[in-house]
Write a protein that holds these residues in place. Sequence first.
Motif, PDB file in Angstrom:
ATOM      1  N   GLY A 112      -9.898 -93.026  43.027  1.00  0.00           N
ATOM      2  CA  GLY A 112      -9.790 -92.315  41.677  1.00  0.00           C
ATOM      3  C   GLY A 112      -8.357 -91.907  41.339  1.00  0.00           C
ATOM      4  N   ILE A 113      -7.276 -92.334  42.007  1.00  0.00           N
ATOM      5  CA  ILE A 113      -5.844 -92.141  41.667  1.00  0.00           C
ATOM      6  C   ILE A 113      -5.316 -92.567  40.441  1.00  0.00           C
ATOM      7  N   ASP A 114      -4.947 -91.553  39.395  1.00  0.00           N
ATOM      8  CA  ASP A 114      -4.389 -91.948  38.133  1.00  0.00           C
ATOM      9  C   ASP A 114      -2.911 -92.290  38.175  1.00  0.00           C
ATOM     10  N   VAL A 115      -2.418 -93.612  38.476  1.00  0.00           N
ATOM     11  CA  VAL A 115      -1.112 -93.810  38.639  1.00  0.00           C
ATOM     12  C   VAL A 115      -0.485 -93.884  37.308  1.00  0.00           C
ATOM     13  N   ALA A 116      -1.108 -94.030  36.030  1.00  0.00           N
ATOM     14  CA  ALA A 116      -0.301 -93.675  34.865  1.00  0.00           C
ATOM     15  C   ALA A 116      -0.070 -92.273  34.766  1.00  0.00           C
ATOM     16  N   GLY A 117      -0.995 -91.440  35.276  1.00  0.00           N
ATOM     17  CA  GLY A 117      -0.601 -89.960  35.231  1.00  0.00           C
ATOM     18  C   GLY A 117       0.391 -89.698  36.158  1.00  0.00           C
TER      19      GLY A 117
END
Length: 147
Positions: A112-117
């Motif tokens: 669940g890693i938010d790369v955009a974040g």
Amino acid sequence: MAFSEGFGTALGKGAGAIAAYTALGLVLLLIGFFAVDMTTPGRLTTIIRTNRNANATLLAVCGMAGVGLVVAASIFASGGKLLEGLIATLVWGLVGIITQQIATLVVRYLLGIDVAGLMNKEKLEPSAILLGATQVTVGLITAVAVI
């Protein structure tokens, strides 16, 4: 002092092979960079140059390091004739780039890693380090598989 027969020819062929593998390696590194760019939200070069984002830089560096491992192993394993070696290096390098990106996308999804974040964070984040390590590790696994 005399050189052995065929020394000049062998030296010339060897230098040509080095140049050919280097050129192919550079092409594969660029393809690897653009593959990382395609799987990263936003334009990676802009995020790195303009925003000076450490997370984006880490992902790009680790992606290219992983590709470099695959390319180096492919060259090492290719042996034999130059054209066959270049073709094998190209194929194995492309497979390594593809598997690296798939593995990175899977890890991002599962964790669940938010790369955009990450692309908006000013500080280096642990999740970026994890993704970077994944890229290098998949590159190493692929490199060993090639050998």
